[in-house]
Scaffold this active site. Structure first.
Site, PDB file in Angstrom:
ATOM      1  N   LYS A   1       6.103  47.853 -50.971  1.00 39.74           N
ATOM      2  CA  LYS A   1       7.181  46.999 -50.678  1.00 39.74           C
ATOM      3  C   LYS A   1       6.487  45.342 -51.707  1.00 39.74           C
ATOM      4  O   LYS A   1       5.711  45.683 -52.029  1.00 39.74           O
ATOM      5  CB  LYS A   1       6.601  45.982 -50.058  1.00 39.74           C
ATOM      6  CG  LYS A   1       7.292  44.994 -49.181  1.00 39.74           C
ATOM      7  CD  LYS A   1       6.623  43.693 -48.204  1.00 39.74           C
ATOM      8  CE  LYS A   1       5.935  42.631 -49.178  1.00 39.74           C
ATOM      9  NZ  LYS A   1       6.693  41.253 -49.629  1.00 39.74           N
TER      10      LYS A   1
ATOM     11  N   GLU B   1      -8.126  29.148 -58.692  1.00 39.18           N
ATOM     12  CA  GLU B   1      -6.853  29.534 -59.020  1.00 39.18           C
ATOM     13  C   GLU B   1      -6.111  28.757 -59.495  1.00 39.18           C
ATOM     14  O   GLU B   1      -4.921  28.545 -58.230  1.00 39.18           O
ATOM     15  CB  GLU B   1      -6.611  31.163 -59.016  1.00 39.18           C
ATOM     16  CG  GLU B   1      -5.373  31.842 -59.369  1.00 39.18           C
ATOM     17  CD  GLU B   1      -5.071  33.606 -58.573  1.00 39.18           C
ATOM     18  OE1 GLU B   1      -5.134  33.461 -57.545  1.00 39.18           O
ATOM     19  OE2 GLU B   1      -5.620  34.091 -59.570  1.00 39.18           O
TER      20      GLU B   1
HETATM   21  P1  NAD Z   1       1.151  37.054 -52.237  1.00 42.97           P
HETATM   22  O1  NAD Z   1      -0.220  37.288 -51.956  1.00 42.97           O
HETATM   23  O2  NAD Z   1       1.896  35.602 -51.686  1.00 42.97           O
HETATM   24  O3  NAD Z   1       1.885  37.602 -52.492  1.00 42.97           O
HETATM   25  C1  NAD Z   1       2.026  39.495 -52.526  1.00 42.97           C
HETATM   26  C2  NAD Z   1       2.571  40.578 -51.879  1.00 42.97           C
HETATM   27  O4  NAD Z   1       2.136  40.516 -50.461  1.00 42.97           O
HETATM   28  C3  NAD Z   1       3.589  40.033 -51.592  1.00 42.97           C
HETATM   29  O5  NAD Z   1       4.358  41.659 -51.740  1.00 42.97           O
HETATM   30  C4  NAD Z   1       4.002  39.071 -50.809  1.00 42.97           C
HETATM   31  O6  NAD Z   1       5.092  39.200 -49.993  1.00 42.97           O
HETATM   32  C5  NAD Z   1       3.318  39.952 -49.770  1.00 42.97           C
HETATM   33  N1  NAD Z   1       2.990  39.583 -48.913  1.00 42.97           N
HETATM   34  C6  NAD Z   1       3.173  38.413 -48.653  1.00 42.97           C
HETATM   35  N2  NAD Z   1       2.515  37.687 -47.098  1.00 42.97           N
HETATM   36  C7  NAD Z   1       2.276  38.773 -45.994  1.00 42.97           C
HETATM   37  C8  NAD Z   1       1.588  38.996 -45.098  1.00 42.97           C
HETATM   38  N3  NAD Z   1       1.323  38.091 -44.287  1.00 42.97           N
HETATM   39  N4  NAD Z   1       1.712  40.139 -44.975  1.00 42.97           N
HETATM   40  C9  NAD Z   1       1.598  41.667 -45.974  1.00 42.97           C
HETATM   41  N5  NAD Z   1       2.154  41.253 -47.185  1.00 42.97           N
HETATM   42  C10 NAD Z   1       2.243  39.848 -47.335  1.00 42.97           C
HETATM   43  O7  NAD Z   1       0.570  36.751 -53.878  1.00 42.97           O
HETATM   44  P2  NAD Z   1       2.125  36.484 -55.206  1.00 42.97           P
HETATM   45  O8  NAD Z   1       2.167  35.194 -54.838  1.00 42.97           O
HETATM   46  O9  NAD Z   1       2.861  36.852 -54.944  1.00 42.97           O
HETATM   47  O10 NAD Z   1       0.937  37.164 -55.846  1.00 42.97           O
HETATM   48  C11 NAD Z   1      -0.309  36.387 -56.442  1.00 42.97           C
HETATM   49  C12 NAD Z   1      -1.777  37.035 -56.232  1.00 42.97           C
HETATM   50  O11 NAD Z   1      -1.754  38.154 -56.551  1.00 42.97           O
HETATM   51  C13 NAD Z   1      -2.779  36.044 -57.589  1.00 42.97           C
HETATM   52  O12 NAD Z   1      -3.379  35.104 -56.755  1.00 42.97           O
HETATM   53  C14 NAD Z   1      -2.942  36.940 -58.508  1.00 42.97           C
HETATM   54  O13 NAD Z   1      -4.282  36.625 -58.796  1.00 42.97           O
HETATM   55  C15 NAD Z   1      -3.150  37.908 -57.226  1.00 42.97           C
HETATM   56  N6  NAD Z   1      -3.181  39.136 -58.491  1.00 42.97           N
HETATM   57  C16 NAD Z   1      -4.066  40.247 -58.288  1.00 42.97           C
HETATM   58  C17 NAD Z   1      -3.969  41.523 -59.072  1.00 42.97           C
HETATM   59  C18 NAD Z   1      -5.575  41.855 -59.536  1.00 42.97           C
HETATM   60  O14 NAD Z   1      -4.790  42.956 -60.125  1.00 42.97           O
HETATM   61  N7  NAD Z   1      -6.331  41.815 -59.296  1.00 42.97           N
HETATM   62  C19 NAD Z   1      -2.870  41.138 -60.347  1.00 42.97           C
HETATM   63  C20 NAD Z   1      -1.728  40.373 -60.119  1.00 42.97           C
HETATM   64  C21 NAD Z   1      -1.413  39.436 -58.920  1.00 42.97           C
END
Ligand code: NAD
Length: 493
Positions: A179, A387
């Protein structure tokens, strides 16, 4: 643009059961560029069933590593063949500058090629002999695919984050449901066509686009998923882990960070300024490992800040498709507002704004902002500790090594860190003292498919990339044999 209104399930494009869609917006123009299929729990269930069937009955887990490698190489080649077109889609979907998108897509292709090599090696190294203390028995440890993987990824590196999960999972022999983020679904959907052209068997890779709560949550809760691989924010990661806990799913998490960068005063100022800028302004600062907290030794503090301010003001901001642009828009209106709020908060907390924060004068549409440099940031402030996930760097001075390491480690995160000095033994010492999964010396951000990636503390669990990434998708089985045909002698003497 073409239609993205279908999901990719069991090797075919199918409309979501409830026929829902959501809009994908170009953050440079604020225009709708595509309508994307909105999956719900019913679609997720169909996708998981397809992956389950492909794992339990299909050829993929039963093929040799070399056979799987051939398909992975074709996927890598498929990305390279369409790299220009895919990069442009990614720029329109995410906003990043085109050279960065091309770079990401080259890395994504390289990731499939790297895991093709590891898949091939599995033919030789899947089983290892285990020396036992009792020579009446022999034993092998065997690595097998973990089963059906559910992968949920963020929006900052759409195709690259997909490849970091899809390539090792497929190399291991898993099947999966992926997803993408609802903000950036388009290139990930293109990956389905590339996989079909590479003759990946039906059901091995299923892609469900949709919102986190409607598609991500049912995927993380689905009882037929064996392994959850998630990259995203800490709060969502925590929810995924709770869902996994219910039926003891194998889980790996790549979460957020507030990564420190320590610059000692014997560093070359230009080199330091450039790596500081790359560490926080590359990809609009929307990078989990961004070195967003910078500690500069007092001896060069003022000179370095002057140079950083001067160079930051020169960054060309604009639509990522335009030549020479180095900073695109923030990915979405929601994220733009979050970053703006963080900048306001920093000001009220006493951080000194040296430059940035406003809308560039030549851009009246799009989620653009000038990159921000905050200095003398109070150590207990929100902006120093949390962050922001945007082009905002926070800087503080320090006097000695002990203070710098203490301050760097004073965080609930532990994804990455960087240290710069001409004194290499000092860099090596500090690198070992930093509590982070990735430490860069005299640079910040270069990432290699061969090396482990992941965080300490609240930045995650497990490691992606390299051999470690493959192990995420493998179970270990022991097969132990009794070497004698005679009774064991416990009941029957
Ligand atoms: P997010 O947690 O909002 O979303 C990530 C994914 O999770 C999306 O596909 C979203 O649709 C899904 N999601 C949201 N709610 C959910 C739920 N309740 N159950 C299951 N899936 C759900 O994060 P974002 O805003 O897309 O990305 C930014 C974050 O990602 C930042 O905190 C960043 O640091 C982190 N990030 C980490 C890495 C790493 O390798 N450590 C890499 C890229 C981004």
């Amino acid at each position: 643009m073409k239609s993205y209104e279908n999901l990719f399930i069991d090797g075919a494009w199918v409309a979501p059961v409830q026929r829902g869609t959501f809009e994908s917006i170009d953050p440079s123009t604020e225009e709708v560029i595509a309508k994307v299929a909105a999956a719900t729990a019913e679609d997720v269930d169909l996708a998981v069933r397809a992956a389950r069937k492909a794992f339990d009955e299909g050829p993929w887990p039963r093929m040799t590593g070399a056979e799987r490698a051939a398909v992975l190489r074709k996927i890598g080649a498929g990305i390279r063949d369409r790299i220009q077109e895919l990069a442009k889609i990614e720029v329109r979907d995410n906003g990043k500058p085109l050279p960065e998108a091309l770079w990401d897509l080259g890395d994504a292709a390289g990731c499939f090629e790297f895991y093709a090599n590891l898949a091939e090696k599995l033919d030789e190294n899947a089983e290892t002999q285990v020396a036992l203390s009792d020579d009446r028995f022999s034993s092998v440890a065997r690595r097998e695919p973990v089963g059906v993987a559910g992968a949920i990824i963020p929006w900052n590196f759409p195709m690259l984050m997909a490849s970091w999960k899809v390539a090792p999972a497929l190399a291991a022999g898993c099947t999966m449901v992926l997803k993408p983020s609802e903000l950036t679904s388009l290139t990930v959907l293109e990956l389905a066509d590339i996989a079909v052209a590479a003759k990946l068997p039906a059901g091995v890779l299923n892609i469900v686009t949709g919102l986190g709560k409607d598609a991500g949550a049912p995927l993380s809760e689905h009882p037929d998923i064996d392994k959850l691989a998630f990259t995203g924010s800490v709060p969502t990661g925590s929810r995924i882990m709770q869902a996994a806990a219910r039926d003891i799913k194998n889980v790996s998490l790549e979460l957020g960070g507030k990564s420190p960068f320590i610059v000692f005063d014997d560093s070359d100022i230009d080199a330091a300024v450039e790596w500081i800028m790359f560490g926080i302004f590359w990809n609009q600062g929307e990078v989990c490992s961004a070195t967003s907290r910078v500690l500069v030794q007092r001896g060069i503090y003022d000179r370095l800040l002057e140079r950083l301010k001067e160079q930051t003001k020169k960054i060309s901001i604009g639509n990522g498709l335009e030549d020479g642009v180095l900073l695109g828009p923030i990915v979405s209106k929601g994220q733009f507002e979050k970053v703006q709020e963080a900048v306001e908060r920093g000001k009220t907390e006493g951080a000194r704004l040296v430059t940035g924060g406003g809308r560039p004068a030549h851009l009246n549409k799009g989620f653009f902002m000038e990159p921000v440099v905050f200095v003398d940031v109070p150590e207990e402030s929100w902006v120093w500790n949390e962050e922001i996930f945007g082009p905002v760097v926070c800087i503080r001075p320090f006097d000695d090594e002990g203070e710098a390491v203490r301050s760097a480690n004073n965080s609930r995160f532990g994804l990455a860190a960087a240290v710069m000095s001409n004194d290499i033994p000092r860099c090596e010492r500090v690198a070992r003292a930093l509590r982070a999964g990735i430490v860069w010396i005299n640079c910040s951000q270069p990432t290699f498919t061969e090396a482990p990636w992941g965080g300490y503390k609240q930045s995650g669990i497990g490691r992606e990339l390299g051999e470690w990434g493959l192990n995420n998708y493998l179970e270990t089985k022991q097969i132990t044999r009794y070497e004698s045909a005679k009774p064991w002698g416990w009941y029957i003497k």
